[in-house]
Design a protein around this motif. Structure first.
Motif, PDB file in Angstrom:
ATOM      1  N   ALA A 239       0.870  -1.255  -0.174  1.00 18.79           N
ATOM      2  CA  ALA A 239       0.003  -0.154   0.075  1.00 18.79           C
ATOM      3  C   ALA A 239       1.042   1.228  -0.036  1.00 18.79           C
ATOM      4  O   ALA A 239       0.696   2.093  -0.762  1.00 18.79           O
ATOM      5  N   ARG A 240       2.042   1.111   0.941  1.00 12.20           N
ATOM      6  CA  ARG A 240       2.831   2.491   0.821  1.00 12.20           C
ATOM      7  C   ARG A 240       3.535   2.429  -0.611  1.00 12.20           C
ATOM      8  O   ARG A 240       3.583   3.850  -0.966  1.00 12.20           O
ATOM      9  N   SER A 241       3.904   1.387  -1.240  1.00 14.33           N
ATOM     10  CA  SER A 241       4.397   1.624  -2.633  1.00 14.33           C
ATOM     11  C   SER A 241       3.610   2.117  -3.456  1.00 14.33           C
ATOM     12  O   SER A 241       3.874   2.631  -4.435  1.00 14.33           O
ATOM     13  N   ALA A 242       2.350   1.466  -3.315  1.00 14.67           N
ATOM     14  CA  ALA A 242       1.160   2.128  -4.394  1.00 14.67           C
ATOM     15  C   ALA A 242       0.951   3.420  -4.183  1.00 14.67           C
ATOM     16  O   ALA A 242       0.716   4.263  -5.146  1.00 14.67           O
ATOM     17  N   GLU A 243       1.065   4.091  -2.973  1.00 12.46           N
ATOM     18  CA  GLU A 243       0.735   5.259  -2.628  1.00 12.46           C
ATOM     19  C   GLU A 243       2.075   6.454  -3.266  1.00 12.46           C
ATOM     20  O   GLU A 243       1.894   7.325  -3.863  1.00 12.46           O
ATOM     21  N   ALA A 244       3.275   5.794  -3.010  1.00  8.86           N
ATOM     22  CA  ALA A 244       4.616   6.332  -3.665  1.00  8.86           C
ATOM     23  C   ALA A 244       4.377   6.357  -5.171  1.00  8.86           C
ATOM     24  O   ALA A 244       4.560   7.586  -5.994  1.00  8.86           O
ATOM     25  N   GLN A 245       3.669   5.283  -5.763  1.00  7.44           N
ATOM     26  CA  GLN A 245       3.549   5.254  -7.212  1.00  7.44           C
ATOM     27  C   GLN A 245       2.403   6.331  -7.881  1.00  7.44           C
ATOM     28  O   GLN A 245       2.726   6.792  -8.645  1.00  7.44           O
ATOM     29  N   LEU A 246       1.553   6.383  -6.773  1.00  5.65           N
ATOM     30  CA  LEU A 246       0.568   7.508  -7.176  1.00  5.65           C
ATOM     31  C   LEU A 246       1.098   8.921  -7.091  1.00  5.65           C
ATOM     32  O   LEU A 246       0.618   9.598  -7.947  1.00  5.65           O
ATOM     33  N   GLU A 247       2.058   9.015  -6.181  1.00  5.15           N
ATOM     34  CA  GLU A 247       2.596  10.446  -6.076  1.00  5.15           C
ATOM     35  C   GLU A 247       3.362  10.592  -7.452  1.00  5.15           C
ATOM     36  O   GLU A 247       3.451  11.633  -8.064  1.00  5.15           O
ATOM     37  N   GLN A 248       4.206   9.516  -7.660  1.00  6.42           N
ATOM     38  CA  GLN A 248       5.045   9.628  -9.068  1.00  6.42           C
ATOM     39  C   GLN A 248       4.048   9.961 -10.197  1.00  6.42           C
ATOM     40  O   GLN A 248       4.274  10.586 -11.166  1.00  6.42           O
ATOM     41  N   ALA A 249       3.021   9.215 -10.230  1.00  5.43           N
ATOM     42  CA  ALA A 249       2.199   9.261 -11.499  1.00  5.43           C
ATOM     43  C   ALA A 249       1.273  10.625 -11.570  1.00  5.43           C
ATOM     44  O   ALA A 249       1.147  11.198 -12.567  1.00  5.43           O
ATOM     45  N   LYS A 250       1.223  11.362 -10.304  1.00  5.30           N
ATOM     46  CA  LYS A 250       0.618  12.697 -10.308  1.00  5.30           C
ATOM     47  C   LYS A 250       1.418  13.554 -10.682  1.00  5.30           C
ATOM     48  O   LYS A 250       1.240  14.774 -11.323  1.00  5.30           O
ATOM     49  N   ALA A 251       2.879  13.339 -10.329  1.00  7.89           N
ATOM     50  CA  ALA A 251       3.919  14.365 -10.827  1.00  7.89           C
ATOM     51  C   ALA A 251       4.014  14.436 -12.182  1.00  7.89           C
ATOM     52  O   ALA A 251       4.253  15.310 -12.859  1.00  7.89           O
ATOM     53  N   SER A 252       3.983  13.066 -12.811  1.00  5.83           N
ATOM     54  CA  SER A 252       4.072  12.910 -14.242  1.00  5.83           C
ATOM     55  C   SER A 252       2.973  13.502 -14.965  1.00  5.83           C
ATOM     56  O   SER A 252       2.937  14.131 -15.915  1.00  5.83           O
ATOM     57  N   GLN A 253       1.733  13.290 -14.240  1.00  6.21           N
ATOM     58  CA  GLN A 253       0.598  14.100 -14.794  1.00  6.21           C
ATOM     59  C   GLN A 253       0.628  15.562 -14.961  1.00  6.21           C
ATOM     60  O   GLN A 253       0.268  16.249 -15.790  1.00  6.21           O
ATOM     61  N   GLU A 254       1.200  16.159 -13.692  1.00 13.38           N
ATOM     62  CA  GLU A 254       1.320  17.507 -13.692  1.00 13.38           C
ATOM     63  C   GLU A 254       2.321  17.911 -14.679  1.00 13.38           C
ATOM     64  O   GLU A 254       2.478  19.201 -15.109  1.00 13.38           O
ATOM     65  N   GLN A 255       3.479  17.203 -14.808  1.00 21.60           N
ATOM     66  CA  GLN A 255       4.639  17.522 -16.006  1.00 21.60           C
ATOM     67  C   GLN A 255       4.018  17.646 -17.153  1.00 21.60           C
ATOM     68  O   GLN A 255       4.121  18.611 -18.123  1.00 21.60           O
ATOM     69  N   ALA A 256       3.192  16.645 -17.644  1.00 24.24           N
ATOM     70  CA  ALA A 256       2.528  16.368 -18.767  1.00 24.24           C
ATOM     71  C   ALA A 256       1.511  17.532 -19.071  1.00 24.24           C
ATOM     72  O   ALA A 256       1.447  18.377 -20.192  1.00 24.24           O
ATOM     73  N   ARG A 257       0.836  18.147 -17.894  1.00 24.98           N
ATOM     74  CA  ARG A 257       0.002  19.062 -18.219  1.00 24.98           C
ATOM     75  C   ARG A 257       0.545  20.434 -18.400  1.00 24.98           C
ATOM     76  O   ARG A 257       0.116  21.288 -19.038  1.00 24.98           O
ATOM     77  N   MET A 258       1.540  20.768 -17.778  1.00 25.82           N
ATOM     78  CA  MET A 258       2.340  21.648 -17.793  1.00 25.82           C
ATOM     79  C   MET A 258       2.925  21.955 -19.235  1.00 25.82           C
ATOM     80  O   MET A 258       2.957  22.883 -19.985  1.00 25.82           O
ATOM     81  N   THR A 259       3.506  20.817 -19.613  1.00 24.57           N
ATOM     82  CA  THR A 259       4.142  20.687 -21.101  1.00 24.57           C
ATOM     83  C   THR A 259       2.906  20.999 -22.054  1.00 24.57           C
ATOM     84  O   THR A 259       3.303  21.708 -23.128  1.00 24.57           O
ATOM     85  N   LEU A 260       1.834  20.504 -21.946  1.00 25.50           N
ATOM     86  CA  LEU A 260       0.717  20.746 -22.837  1.00 25.50           C
ATOM     87  C   LEU A 260       0.641  22.269 -22.792  1.00 25.50           C
ATOM     88  O   LEU A 260      -0.059  22.863 -23.703  1.00 25.50           O
ATOM     89  N   SER A 261       0.351  22.900 -21.655  1.00 22.54           N
ATOM     90  CA  SER A 261       0.054  24.245 -21.498  1.00 22.54           C
ATOM     91  C   SER A 261       1.028  24.954 -22.253  1.00 22.54           C
ATOM     92  O   SER A 261       0.711  26.217 -22.644  1.00 22.54           O
ATOM     93  N   ARG A 262       2.421  24.728 -22.414  1.00 25.15           N
ATOM     94  CA  ARG A 262       3.341  25.298 -23.019  1.00 25.15           C
ATOM     95  C   ARG A 262       3.040  25.550 -24.574  1.00 25.15           C
ATOM     96  O   ARG A 262       3.801  26.068 -25.212  1.00 25.15           O
ATOM     97  N   THR A 263       2.233  24.538 -25.236  1.00 23.52           N
ATOM     98  CA  THR A 263       1.932  24.729 -26.411  1.00 23.52           C
ATOM     99  C   THR A 263       1.246  25.979 -27.005  1.00 23.52           C
ATOM    100  O   THR A 263       1.075  26.214 -28.164  1.00 23.52           O
TER     101      THR A 263
END
Length: 289
Positions: A239-263
């Protein structure tokens, strides 16, 4: 000597007469001018009366003239109110803060929304970059977040199920303890009866065997409890590993959203767009088969 003064007096007298002669002429001119002045005054009165009577004779024309005069006066007033805020000089120079704007990502320009010297406000779109790849990256990041959240829910459900197994194993331990206690009592009673000769050897051996079986059942139940508890610990780590993976996935999501906004590149402040070096890329032709 007496004749000289007489000649002088005779010469002086005609001079005095010629100087006084224009007086009657001026008087006659002034008298002749009086009827003309009266005539002019009469004409001025007629013109004045004609001007005063014009609005009555032509009300629409008078209203149109009055409206035109009001509009002219209003225009002059507006111009003056606006012009007084500016100063004029023949020794001026431009002092402006220049902001350089550039794309932070690579891509094909699909829209150029401004031209040279165009005035823009803060937040106005300047150009757009093809965002198809960045849209796909964002969707992939969203899927990663969803998978991590689902994993957390799954692990949490497994933890709850394992805790139920722990509770069941603990109940088995309790039953095994009760059976063991009864077997101990039966073994002790059969030993005493065998010593007094009131019980057979077979009965004593049966009681001892039951005691050993109940002891083994208790040991097995306790082992099951320990195993179930350790499995809970494993699931909690997952569960702790899944939570860490969720935080990493959210960071990737935010990075993808920020990159998309730069278009989409927008103006950071109000001003004029100058020295535009970007150009809209031509639309690629579809592949022909």
């Amino acid at each position: 000597m007496d004749t000289k003064p007489q000649r002088v007096e005779q010469d002086v007298e005609p001079v005095n007469e010629t100087r006084e002669q224009p007086a009657p002429v001026r008087e006659s001119r002034e008298r002749s001018a009086e009827p003309r002045q009266e005539k002019l005054d009469g004409n001025a009165s007629q013109r004045k009366a004609g001007l005063l009577g014009f609005p009555r004779r032509h009300p629409y024309a008078a209203a149109a003239i009055a409206l035109a005069l009001l509009l002219v006066a209003a225009g002059i007033a507006i111009w003056w109110l606006n012009a007084r805020q500016y100063e004029s000089t023949d020794d001026a120079f431009i002092d402006a803060r220049t902001v350089t704007i550039g794309a932070q990502i690579a891509g094909r320009i699909t829209e150029l929304a401004v031209t040279d010297n165009q005035h823009v406000q803060a937040g106005d779109v300047l150009l757009r970059i093809d965002d198809s790849d960045y849209q796909a990256n964002l969707k992939q990041a969203d899927a990663g977040v969803a998978a991590a959240e689902a994993e957390i829910v799954n692990v949490a459900a497994q933890i709850e199920a394992q805790k139920a197994k722990v509770n069941a194993a603990q109940r088995q331990v309790a039953q095994a303890k009760a059976a063991l206690d009864f077997a101990k009592a039966e073994d002790q009673r059969n030993r005493e009866l065998l010593a007094r000769g009131t019980a057979t050897q077979q009965q004593a051996q049966q009681a001892a065997s039951t005691l050993r079986q109940d002891q083994a059942a208790l040991d097995s139940a306790e082992a099951n409890v320990a195993s179930a508890k350790s499995q809970v610990s494993v699931l909690q780590a997952q569960a702790r590993s899944a939570e860490a993976q969720l935080e990493q996935a959210k960071a990737s999501q935010e990075q993808a959203r920020m990159t998309l906004s730069r278009t989409t590149i927008t103006a950071p402040a109000a001003g004029r767009a100058t020295s535009i070096s970007a150009a809209k890329a031509p639309t690629p032709n579809p592949a022909r088969y």
